[in-house]
Design a protein around this motif. Structure first.
Motif, PDB file in Angstrom:
ATOM      1  N   UNK A  98      11.018  -2.447   0.859  1.00  0.00           N
ATOM      2  CA  UNK A  98      10.946  -1.021   1.165  1.00  0.00           C
ATOM      3  C   UNK A  98       9.636  -0.380   0.775  1.00  0.00           C
ATOM      4  N   UNK A  99       8.971  -0.950  -0.201  1.00  0.00           N
ATOM      5  CA  UNK A  99       7.685  -0.415  -0.629  1.00  0.00           C
ATOM      6  C   UNK A  99       6.530  -1.347  -0.299  1.00  0.00           C
ATOM      7  N   UNK A 100       6.756  -2.658  -0.451  1.00  0.00           N
ATOM      8  CA  UNK A 100       5.679  -3.610  -0.224  1.00  0.00           C
ATOM      9  C   UNK A 100       5.135  -3.576   1.192  1.00  0.00           C
ATOM     10  N   UNK A 101       6.009  -3.458   2.189  1.00  0.00           N
ATOM     11  CA  UNK A 101       5.546  -3.460   3.576  1.00  0.00           C
ATOM     12  C   UNK A 101       4.790  -2.180   3.925  1.00  0.00           C
ATOM     13  N   UNK A 102       4.866  -1.182   3.060  1.00  0.00           N
ATOM     14  CA  UNK A 102       4.123   0.043   3.329  1.00  0.00           C
ATOM     15  C   UNK A 102       2.619  -0.180   3.272  1.00  0.00           C
ATOM     16  N   UNK A 103       2.201  -1.252   2.604  1.00  0.00           N
ATOM     17  CA  UNK A 103       0.781  -1.622   2.639  1.00  0.00           C
ATOM     18  C   UNK A 103       0.328  -1.839   4.074  1.00  0.00           C
ATOM     19  N   UNK A 127      -6.589   3.632 -11.665  1.00  0.00           N
ATOM     20  CA  UNK A 127      -5.898   3.924 -12.920  1.00  0.00           C
ATOM     21  C   UNK A 127      -4.546   4.589 -12.643  1.00  0.00           C
ATOM     22  N   UNK A 128      -4.538   5.430 -11.636  1.00  0.00           N
ATOM     23  CA  UNK A 128      -3.289   6.084 -11.239  1.00  0.00           C
ATOM     24  C   UNK A 128      -2.262   5.053 -10.773  1.00  0.00           C
ATOM     25  N   UNK A 129      -2.694   4.036 -10.046  1.00  0.00           N
ATOM     26  CA  UNK A 129      -1.794   2.972  -9.613  1.00  0.00           C
ATOM     27  C   UNK A 129      -1.234   2.211 -10.818  1.00  0.00           C
ATOM     28  N   UNK A 130      -2.073   1.934 -11.817  1.00  0.00           N
ATOM     29  CA  UNK A 130      -1.604   1.228 -13.009  1.00  0.00           C
ATOM     30  C   UNK A 130      -0.584   2.066 -13.771  1.00  0.00           C
ATOM     31  N   UNK A 149       2.787   2.935  -2.489  1.00  0.00           N
ATOM     32  CA  UNK A 149       4.186   2.576  -2.329  1.00  0.00           C
ATOM     33  C   UNK A 149       4.407   1.070  -2.442  1.00  0.00           C
ATOM     34  N   UNK A 150       3.419   0.291  -1.994  1.00  0.00           N
ATOM     35  CA  UNK A 150       3.535  -1.160  -2.134  1.00  0.00           C
ATOM     36  C   UNK A 150       3.602  -1.575  -3.594  1.00  0.00           C
TER      37      UNK A 150
END
Length: 384
Positions: free
Chosen positions: A56-61, A213-216, A338-339
């Motif tokens: 649900x999130x990984x394919x958003x890449x 950094x926001x992603x981490x 989201x990924x």
């Protein structure tokens, strides 16, 4: 006039999400107990919920990259909603946990396809009224459906004692959501025209250190955030409440989500990313009150915190992306975010499912540790 049009498109997309949430959030609140009745174990429920969020999130890449390259925001959004919504009523015909698991993952996969494109459309419209206000309004409307869905499911289960009947009923709001979506896309075929030229002067060549950094920060806090399927599985196992009460608890959480979204949106527009620390701070106590106490009041407090965390995540996390990323790369940024979000939730859900069967206190320790790491990362993020 531009602000009024922007408000209209945000409201219409909010109605799309409202009826969509009646469908898949109504089902989502009982998939844990539903899998339990089909013979699944706690470890497998954790795996299914994790894999579902991973897809649900990984394919958003991929979906975000395709949306930015093709600019077919509406076509991608419509395709995703169709897969997302059709999967739910088909659960009524799943007689085995293997089939049910495939449909649960398919529902998440459809959401993956449409979310980056949909969020980009929302960001274009929200640029006219404030990103926090726009995403907050959409989230509030979205959660009205998330409240109604579990209530409908609770009523269906209470009267018919059947999960299958509940899933069939959810096909009605699914059809309404798709109708609203087609109307909205016909009225506003070019939502990117809402974006101001000032925002388009930002650097579009690369993502900044702040973004990474926001992603981490996001990865840590999401990895330590327990999935509702694990919470509902626990409630079913300890027999703290009856089956029909569990979706009511989910509805309560969604109501809290909606209220928090409306409150936090304007606050974000004023303080921006400085308030991100609220997410791990509110999320940290959830596992303690949910799993360490077999009493209704601590569990209800954990549900309140769970809904509050969802409201914070869905509003200020998305607003932060829209605020720091150039419009032409925004769908990709949403996809990357989201990924990573999905991978973190997959890893966290899977680990917590396994730890649950070993020791509840190990699960709690794992969750608290990840939220502490998130707060530490926030301090570094703030320095940038």
């Amino acid at each position: 006039m531009a602000k009024n049009k922007a408000l209209v498109i945000i409201t219409l997309l909010g109605l799309v999400s409202l009826f969509a949430d009646v469908t898949y959030e109504g089902a989502r609140g009982v998939t844990g107990p539903f899998l339990y009745t089909l013979g699944a174990t706690a470890g497998f429920v954790g795996l299914v919920s994790g894999v579902g969020e991973l897809f649900g999130y990984g394919f958003r890449l991929v979906a975000g990259y395709v949306a930015d390259k093709t600019r077919k925001y509406w076509a991608i959004t419509i395709l995703g909603y169709f897969i997302n919504l059709v999967s739910v009523p088909l659960l009524a015909f799943a007689g085995r946990w293997e089939i049910a698991s495939i449909l649960i993952v398919a529902e998440r996969f459809g959401k993956a396809i449409r979310t980056p494109a949909r969020d980009t459309i929302l960001s274009y419209a929200s640029s006219k009224i404030g990103f926090g206000k726009g995403f907050g309004l959409h989230e509030a409307l979205d959660q009205i459906g998330a409240i109604a869905g579990p209530l409908i499911v609770a009523g269906a289960i209470s009267t018919s004692k059947s999960y299958s009947n509940a899933f069939l009923i959810l096909g009605i709001p699914a059809a309404i959501s798709l109708i609203f979506l087609l109307i909205t896309s016909a009225i506003y075929p070019k939502p990117e025209r809402f974006e101001s030229e000032d925002n388009k002067t930002q650097n579009a060549n690369h993502f900044s250190k702040t973004f990474y950094l926001y992603l981490l920060f996001s990865a840590f806090t999401i990895c330590g955030f327990p999935h509702f399927q694990i919470l509902s599985f626990h409630l079913k196992k300890i027999q703290l409440v009856s089956d029909e009460v569990i979706p009511l608890m989910f509805a309560f959480a969604m109501g809290v989500d909606a209220i928090v979204a409306l409150i936090i949106g304007p606050i974000f527009d004023r303080f921006r990313s400085n308030i991100l620390f609220l997410i791990p701070l509110v999320s940290a106590p959830i596992s303690v009150f949910a799993f360490a106490f077999d009493k209704i009041l601590p569990v209800m407090f954990s549900i309140f915190l769970w809904g509050s965390t969802m409201g914070l995540q869905e509003t200020i996390m998305k607003s932060a992306i829209a605020d720091i990323i150039h419009p032409e790369k925004r769908a990709r940024a949403f996809g990357i975010f989201h990924g990573l979000y999905g991978f973190a939730w997959f890893a966290g859900s899977f680990v917590m499912g396994l730890l649950y069967e070993v020791s509840i206190y190990l699960l709690i320790t794992f969750s608290l540790l990840l939220q502490a790491l998130s707060l530490i990362t926030f301090l570094q993020l703030k320095r940038t």
